[in-house]
Every structure is written in C-alpha cells, then in structure tokens.
Design a protein around this motif. Structure first.
Motif, PDB file in Angstrom:
ATOM      1  N   UNK A   1      40.764  31.092  24.356  1.00  0.00           N
ATOM      2  CA  UNK A   1      39.547  31.753  24.908  1.00  0.00           C
ATOM      3  C   UNK A   1      39.393  31.016  26.305  1.00  0.00           C
ATOM      4  N   UNK A   2      38.906  31.773  27.293  1.00  0.00           N
ATOM      5  CA  UNK A   2      38.579  31.296  28.656  1.00  0.00           C
ATOM      6  C   UNK A   2      37.040  31.509  28.609  1.00  0.00           C
TER       7      UNK A   2
ATOM      8  N   UNK B   1      43.919  31.317  34.831  1.00  0.00           N
ATOM      9  CA  UNK B   1      43.928  31.766  33.386  1.00  0.00           C
ATOM     10  C   UNK B   1      44.315  32.877  32.607  1.00  0.00           C
ATOM     11  N   UNK B   2      44.661  33.728  33.622  1.00  0.00           N
ATOM     12  CA  UNK B   2      45.156  35.225  32.972  1.00  0.00           C
ATOM     13  C   UNK B   2      43.858  35.931  32.695  1.00  0.00           C
TER      14      UNK B   2
ATOM     15  N   UNK C   1      35.479  34.184  42.938  1.00  0.00           N
ATOM     16  CA  UNK C   1      35.457  33.070  41.897  1.00  0.00           C
ATOM     17  C   UNK C   1      35.998  33.794  40.726  1.00  0.00           C
ATOM     18  N   UNK C   2      35.566  34.948  40.287  1.00  0.00           N
ATOM     19  CA  UNK C   2      35.946  35.788  39.310  1.00  0.00           C
ATOM     20  C   UNK C   2      37.844  35.983  39.473  1.00  0.00           C
ATOM     21  N   UNK C   3      37.953  36.348  40.739  1.00  0.00           N
ATOM     22  CA  UNK C   3      39.558  36.457  41.119  1.00  0.00           C
ATOM     23  C   UNK C   3      40.296  35.228  40.560  1.00  0.00           C
ATOM     24  N   UNK C   4      39.784  33.972  41.231  1.00  0.00           N
ATOM     25  CA  UNK C   4      40.449  32.811  41.074  1.00  0.00           C
ATOM     26  C   UNK C   4      40.392  32.393  39.529  1.00  0.00           C
ATOM     27  N   UNK C   5      39.440  32.663  38.693  1.00  0.00           N
ATOM     28  CA  UNK C   5      39.578  32.201  37.307  1.00  0.00           C
ATOM     29  C   UNK C   5      40.573  33.324  36.601  1.00  0.00           C
TER      30      UNK C   5
END
Length: 301
Positions: free
Chosen positions: A41-42, A116-117, A108-112
């Motif tokens: 999980x991420x 992590x996919x 931020x959401x895009x970078x995560x």
C-alpha cells in the motif's frame, strides 16, 4: 475575561506533559499489528514531519507501506526521512507543500503517483491553530486557520478523488480532526474548520461511494506532541483532568488508529468519526489558553 495565572512548572517533573515521543520510541514502540499489514500500500501523510503525522509515517513504514509525507518545513521533512531510513532501512518520499495552494496539492498528488504508481490512502493530518479568545482573533489569524484546516484538507481530498476516479481505482481518506461536539472554547477557529471537515467527510462518503472511495475521520483529544509548546504551562498541567481517565494520549495512539482505517479491517467503515479522547466528550472542557477565573469554580475541569 480575566487572564489565567502564570504557572511555572519544574521542567524536570516526570509528570509534566511531554512534547511528543522520541524517535527511538517511534522506531521501537510495540504495535498490535502484524509487520506486513500494509504491504504494497501507499500512504500519503500531510504534516508528516512532526507529531502525529511523523508517528503515522513511522508505523506505516514498519507495517510495510510505501510512505510519502509533505509539509511546509523542509528541515522537518528531511529529518523524518533520514531518521526513518536510519531506524528502519526504508526510504520514504518527501515534498514541501503548502496545502492551502490547490496547484501545489495537484503537483504533490502527481509526484506521489509518479513515484509509487498510485496512492491507496491519503491521511490529512496537516493543520494548525493557536489558543485565543475568539473575540480577539485578527482577520489574518482566522483566515489562516480556516484556510489550512478546512480548505487545505478539501484540496487534498478533491485532488486525490479526481485521480482515483480517472484511474478507476478505489481510494481511502483519513482526516485528522478534533472533538468538536460541545465546542472548543479558545479554539473557535479550528472548531469551525474541523466541524466543516467532519460533515464534509460524511457528505462525500456518500457522494463518492460509487467511485469506491471511503472517507473517515479521527478526532484526537489531549495528545502529547511537539504542538504542546504552543500552550501555556498552566493549561497543559490540567488538560488531562478534562477526561474521566485523567490521562494524556500520545501520537502512537493516533498512529495505530490511522493504521486501522488504512487496513482491510476497516473496509466496511465509511463516513465515521472515531474519537480518541479518554471520554472527554462526556465530561470535561479543554481551555488551551488557561481556564479563565470566571469558570474556575472549585477546581472544575
């Protein structure tokens, strides 16, 4: 209102409220969960550089999760990243972000996602407030708390949900709020914001159910963290007297609640509010700026 009396504690008194758990505590503290509970999980945790967010990051890593944290203070983020790597041998992702800025949240959401996919759980822990009588709030002070605690949480929720909808994947949101049922004297700004988040969460738990997105809240009571530094010693010395257990919680209590909501055990829980306050909601009132003499009758808590 009459100002509270000045209180000067013995800084070596072992009963004095603590300013959070040590990093060794976070690395070694026992948990009720199996070590692989969150494998694969991420989790994205806002305000992850200190306090409850830092504890949640530590526990999630120890339970096998990929972890990303954000905040405004890069030094805190780097310190948390480095100590987690040292204590667990695992790397986490960090990014400085002001959640009040929707463009920064989108980035931020895009970078995560890129790192992590995807994201399985967003933990909206970032926030802030200060103790003050509401009549004395400045316009800037009011707006700062509302913008962070309510609007910032909303931007995180919406952006995460948009990505989950676009990807056709389920999502999980955990919002750290407060116990607002009976109001929060000397913290009216955060009471208003947290109440907004609670009922926003209940609304979206229904509205976003077709996308398989769950949303729940956790309302901590008196939790020993670095944030205690904001409050006068007189107030801190009696915070725990406002719950019938007459004790203080710590960041690990909140971290384990977050892990529960992130785990498969919570798959059928949606739109809920978990209160972690030792029963304070049934008994006492917290005065974060110190109890005014008007209300201090016979040592009332």
């Amino acid at each position: 209102m009459t100002a509270p009396k000045i209180f000067r504690p013995d800084l070596n008194d072992p009963t004095r409220p603590k300013r959070g758990l040590t990093e060794q505590d976070l690395a070694e503290k026992a948990t009720v969960y199996r070590p692989d509970l969150l494998d694969g999980q991420t989790l994205l945790i806002t305000g992850g550089g200190s306090g409850m967010g830092k504890a949640a990051a530590f526990l999630a890593v120890r339970l096998g999760a990929n972890v990303a944290i954000c905040g405004r203070d890069v030094e805190k983020l780097e310190r948390t990243r480095d100590v987690i790597a040292k204590e667990t041998g695992k790397e986490i992702f960090i990014q400085t972000t002001t959640i009040r800025d929707p463009d920064a949240v989108e980035e931020l959401i895009g970078a995560v996602h890129d790192k992590f996919g995807g994201i399985d759980t967003v933990v909206n822990n970032a926030g802030g407030q200060f103790p003050q009588d509401a009549i004395d709030f400045t316009r800037k002070g009011w707006l700062a708390v509302i913008d962070t605690n309510l609007n910032g949480t909303w931007w995180m929720m919406q952006e995460a949900a948009k990505r989950w909808r676009a990807d056709g994947k389920p999502g999980n949101i955990i919002n750290i709020v407060a116990n607002v049922e009976r109001g929060m004297p000397q913290a009216a700004h955060t009471c208003a914001a947290r109440a907004g988040v609670i009922y926003l969460s209940k609304t979206l738990a229904t509205e976003w159910a077709p996308f398989n997105i769950r949303i729940n809240c956790i309302g901590p009571g008196v939790i020993e963290t670095e944030g205690f530094a904001m409050y006068p010693e007189e107030a801190l010395a009696r915070f725990h007297q406002a719950n019938p257990m007459k004790m203080r919680g710590d960041a690990w209590d909140v971290a384990e609640a977050i892990a529960y909501f992130a785990s498969p055990a919570a798959r059928f829980i949606n739109g809920d509010l978990m209160i972690l306050d030792g029963g304070q909601a049934q008994w006492g009132v917290i005065w974060p700026g110190g109890m005014p003499d008007y209300f201090n009758e016979g040592g009332a808590a």
